[in-house]
Design a protein around this motif. Sequence first.
Motif, PDB file in Angstrom:
ATOM      1  N   THR A 111       8.426   3.316 -10.519  1.00  0.00           N
ATOM      2  CA  THR A 111       9.661   3.743  -9.861  1.00  0.00           C
ATOM      3  C   THR A 111      10.435   4.722 -10.732  1.00  0.00           C
ATOM      4  OG1 THR A 111       9.823   1.659  -8.648  1.00  0.00           O
ATOM      5  CG2 THR A 111      11.853   2.914  -8.926  1.00  0.00           C
ATOM      6  N   LEU A 112      10.571   4.388 -12.009  1.00  0.00           N
ATOM      7  CA  LEU A 112      11.288   5.272 -12.932  1.00  0.00           C
ATOM      8  C   LEU A 112      10.549   6.595 -13.105  1.00  0.00           C
ATOM      9  CD1 LEU A 112      12.304   2.625 -15.625  1.00  0.00           C
ATOM     10  CD2 LEU A 112      13.719   3.558 -13.788  1.00  0.00           C
ATOM     11  N   ALA A 143       0.839  -1.198   0.000  1.00  0.00           N
ATOM     12  CA  ALA A 143       0.000   0.000   0.000  1.00  0.00           C
ATOM     13  C   ALA A 143       0.869   1.240   0.000  1.00  0.00           C
ATOM     14  CB  ALA A 143      -0.916   0.012   1.229  1.00  0.00           C
ATOM     15  N   GLY A 144       0.292   2.320  -0.530  1.00  0.00           N
ATOM     16  CA  GLY A 144       0.987   3.593  -0.535  1.00  0.00           C
ATOM     17  C   GLY A 144       1.775   3.819  -1.805  1.00  0.00           C
ATOM     18  N   PRO A 145       2.365   5.011  -1.931  1.00  0.00           N
ATOM     19  CA  PRO A 145       3.049   5.392  -3.158  1.00  0.00           C
ATOM     20  C   PRO A 145       4.504   4.931  -3.209  1.00  0.00           C
ATOM     21  CG  PRO A 145       3.126   7.206  -1.622  1.00  0.00           C
ATOM     22  CD  PRO A 145       2.335   6.109  -0.942  1.00  0.00           C
ATOM     23  N   VAL A 146       5.064   5.013  -4.401  1.00  0.00           N
ATOM     24  CA  VAL A 146       6.516   5.046  -4.568  1.00  0.00           C
ATOM     25  C   VAL A 146       6.925   6.510  -4.495  1.00  0.00           C
ATOM     26  CG1 VAL A 146       8.454   4.648  -6.140  1.00  0.00           C
ATOM     27  CG2 VAL A 146       6.624   2.963  -5.968  1.00  0.00           C
ATOM     28  N   VAL A 147       7.949   6.803  -3.727  1.00  0.00           N
ATOM     29  CA  VAL A 147       8.426   8.175  -3.570  1.00  0.00           C
ATOM     30  C   VAL A 147       9.908   8.221  -3.923  1.00  0.00           C
ATOM     31  CG1 VAL A 147       8.791  10.090  -1.958  1.00  0.00           C
ATOM     32  CG2 VAL A 147       6.733   8.676  -1.773  1.00  0.00           C
ATOM     33  N   ALA A 148      10.272   9.170  -4.765  1.00  0.00           N
ATOM     34  CA  ALA A 148      11.670   9.371  -5.131  1.00  0.00           C
ATOM     35  C   ALA A 148      12.091  10.779  -4.735  1.00  0.00           C
ATOM     36  CB  ALA A 148      11.872   9.163  -6.630  1.00  0.00           C
ATOM     37  N   ALA A 149      13.377  10.931  -4.478  1.00  0.00           N
ATOM     38  CA  ALA A 149      13.935  12.251  -4.202  1.00  0.00           C
ATOM     39  C   ALA A 149      15.183  12.444  -5.036  1.00  0.00           C
ATOM     40  CB  ALA A 149      14.258  12.404  -2.718  1.00  0.00           C
ATOM     41  N   ALA A 150      15.416  13.684  -5.410  1.00  0.00           N
ATOM     42  CA  ALA A 150      16.656  14.090  -6.063  1.00  0.00           C
ATOM     43  C   ALA A 150      17.227  15.234  -5.239  1.00  0.00           C
ATOM     44  CB  ALA A 150      16.396  14.534  -7.499  1.00  0.00           C
ATOM     45  N   VAL A 151      18.509  15.156  -4.928  1.00  0.00           N
ATOM     46  CA  VAL A 151      19.150  16.128  -4.040  1.00  0.00           C
ATOM     47  C   VAL A 151      20.424  16.657  -4.692  1.00  0.00           C
ATOM     48  CG1 VAL A 151      20.239  16.503  -1.792  1.00  0.00           C
ATOM     49  CG2 VAL A 151      18.229  15.019  -1.971  1.00  0.00           C
ATOM     50  N   VAL A 152      20.506  17.977  -4.777  1.00  0.00           N
ATOM     51  CA  VAL A 152      21.718  18.647  -5.256  1.00  0.00           C
ATOM     52  C   VAL A 152      22.395  19.289  -4.056  1.00  0.00           C
ATOM     53  CG1 VAL A 152      22.692  20.415  -6.766  1.00  0.00           C
ATOM     54  CG2 VAL A 152      20.661  19.139  -7.490  1.00  0.00           C
ATOM     55  N   MET A 153      23.637  18.899  -3.799  1.00  0.00           N
ATOM     56  CA  MET A 153      24.404  19.473  -2.699  1.00  0.00           C
ATOM     57  C   MET A 153      25.578  20.267  -3.252  1.00  0.00           C
ATOM     58  SD  MET A 153      22.784  18.334  -0.001  1.00  0.00           S
ATOM     59  CE  MET A 153      23.904  18.539   1.386  1.00  0.00           C
ATOM     60  N   SER A 154      25.975  21.301  -2.544  1.00  0.00           N
ATOM     61  CA  SER A 154      27.147  22.074  -2.916  1.00  0.00           C
ATOM     62  C   SER A 154      28.410  21.262  -2.664  1.00  0.00           C
ATOM     63  CB  SER A 154      27.199  23.365  -2.102  1.00  0.00           C
ATOM     64  OG  SER A 154      28.457  23.995  -2.242  1.00  0.00           O
ATOM     65  N   PRO A 155      29.435  21.420  -3.493  1.00  0.00           N
ATOM     66  CA  PRO A 155      30.708  20.728  -3.248  1.00  0.00           C
ATOM     67  C   PRO A 155      31.341  21.078  -1.909  1.00  0.00           C
ATOM     68  CG  PRO A 155      30.650  21.595  -5.484  1.00  0.00           C
ATOM     69  CD  PRO A 155      29.453  22.157  -4.776  1.00  0.00           C
ATOM     70  N   ALA A 167      -0.784   4.574  -5.711  1.00  0.00           N
ATOM     71  CA  ALA A 167      -1.101   3.160  -5.918  1.00  0.00           C
ATOM     72  C   ALA A 167      -1.866   2.924  -7.210  1.00  0.00           C
ATOM     73  CB  ALA A 167      -1.899   2.638  -4.719  1.00  0.00           C
ATOM     74  N   THR A 168      -2.771   3.826  -7.561  1.00  0.00           N
ATOM     75  CA  THR A 168      -3.541   3.665  -8.797  1.00  0.00           C
ATOM     76  C   THR A 168      -2.619   3.679 -10.005  1.00  0.00           C
ATOM     77  OG1 THR A 168      -5.478   4.709  -7.791  1.00  0.00           O
ATOM     78  CG2 THR A 168      -5.401   4.631 -10.192  1.00  0.00           C
ATOM     79  N   GLU A 169      -1.674   4.599  -9.996  1.00  0.00           N
ATOM     80  CA  GLU A 169      -0.713   4.661 -11.103  1.00  0.00           C
ATOM     81  C   GLU A 169       0.188   3.432 -11.117  1.00  0.00           C
ATOM     82  OE1 GLU A 169       0.646   9.043 -12.006  1.00  0.00           O
ATOM     83  OE2 GLU A 169       0.584   8.750  -9.834  1.00  0.00           O
ATOM     84  N   ILE A 170       0.597   2.969  -9.946  1.00  0.00           N
ATOM     85  CA  ILE A 170       1.431   1.769  -9.868  1.00  0.00           C
ATOM     86  C   ILE A 170       0.709   0.585 -10.500  1.00  0.00           C
ATOM     87  CG2 ILE A 170       2.453   0.071  -8.289  1.00  0.00           C
ATOM     88  CD1 ILE A 170       2.944   2.471  -6.359  1.00  0.00           C
ATOM     89  N   ASP A 171      -0.584   0.430 -10.187  1.00  0.00           N
ATOM     90  CA  ASP A 171      -1.354  -0.672 -10.757  1.00  0.00           C
ATOM     91  C   ASP A 171      -1.486  -0.540 -12.268  1.00  0.00           C
ATOM     92  OD1 ASP A 171      -1.758  -1.908  -8.320  1.00  0.00           O
ATOM     93  OD2 ASP A 171      -3.687  -0.936  -7.952  1.00  0.00           O
ATOM     94  N   ARG A 172      -1.580   0.684 -12.742  1.00  0.00           N
ATOM     95  CA  ARG A 172      -1.760   0.891 -14.176  1.00  0.00           C
ATOM     96  C   ARG A 172      -0.475   0.661 -14.967  1.00  0.00           C
ATOM     97  NH1 ARG A 172      -3.153   5.884 -14.057  1.00  0.00           N
ATOM     98  NH2 ARG A 172      -1.267   6.840 -14.929  1.00  0.00           N
ATOM     99  N   MET A 173       0.659   1.093 -14.412  1.00  0.00           N
ATOM    100  CA  MET A 173       1.888   1.061 -15.211  1.00  0.00           C
ATOM    101  C   MET A 173       2.899   0.011 -14.777  1.00  0.00           C
ATOM    102  SD  MET A 173       3.963   4.532 -13.969  1.00  0.00           S
ATOM    103  CE  MET A 173       2.659   5.656 -14.392  1.00  0.00           C
ATOM    104  N   ASN A 174       2.696  -0.671 -13.687  1.00  0.00           N
ATOM    105  CA  ASN A 174       3.554  -1.653 -13.007  1.00  0.00           C
ATOM    106  C   ASN A 174       4.595  -0.922 -12.160  1.00  0.00           C
ATOM    107  OD1 ASN A 174       6.284  -1.646 -14.221  1.00  0.00           O
ATOM    108  ND2 ASN A 174       5.332  -2.571 -16.036  1.00  0.00           N
ATOM    109  N   VAL A 175       5.109  -1.626 -11.148  1.00  0.00           N
ATOM    110  CA  VAL A 175       5.909  -0.941 -10.139  1.00  0.00           C
ATOM    111  C   VAL A 175       7.274  -0.500 -10.660  1.00  0.00           C
ATOM    112  CG1 VAL A 175       6.976  -2.989  -9.090  1.00  0.00           C
ATOM    113  CG2 VAL A 175       6.497  -0.965  -7.672  1.00  0.00           C
TER     114      VAL A 175
END
Length: 222
Positions: free
Chosen positions: A103-104, A40-52, A91-99
């Motif tokens: 994720t991508l 149950a629940g969504p797939v969640v992704a994060a993108a992080v830009v850090m300073s050198p 979850a609805t989108e996951i069911d429609r497009m596959n996990v």
Amino acid sequence: MSTARRKREVPDLFRFERELWACGVRWVAGCDEVGVGPLAGPVVAAAVVMSPTVDVAGVRDSKTLAARQREELARRIEAAAVSIGVGVVDATEIDRMNVLRATLEAMRRAVNALHVKPDFLLVDARTVPGVAIPQRAIVDGDALSHSIAAASIVAKVRRDAMMRQWHEQYPQYGFDRNMGYGTREHLQALARFGPCPLHRRSFAPVRQLGLFPSGGNGGGPG
């Protein structure tokens, strides 16, 4: 174990970033996701830009951290980051497009949500489709790259917060404890109540229950 040996075994979490910075790449983003396995629940992704110039001490693979450590580190990452993007696929989108595709897509949304466009992406184990940015997939990247580890922490903390909020609406499933994963408690609740709109009906433990009509909302057998 000697101190020297311990130092040799600690990965250099800036190795990949430092190689890119040395080649003139300015903004490096790490990208990772959480929530592939839950029922149950969504797939969640994060993108992080850090300073050198920034090293958030204690950052490492989110799976090795206690919840309180992750939450504190997420606050420090969000305060220090040049930019953070988060992508959510429900979850609805996951069911429609596959996990896998979900994720991508979550990763693509996270990268596109950055207000500073990165010059290069470091991604945990895969590449992100649909973005015109050079990138590198790193197996076990959340344990080897500071940027990817930071993204894994942010994604995990954001998703856990979502599941705790959903627990208030659907307390019978224990989402505040299991975060949607298939624990014994969760499976027992599914058998008793049927699924709610957060459940992934394409996942076998949900699909095979056979206790509910299409469109059920968790108000099944009491």
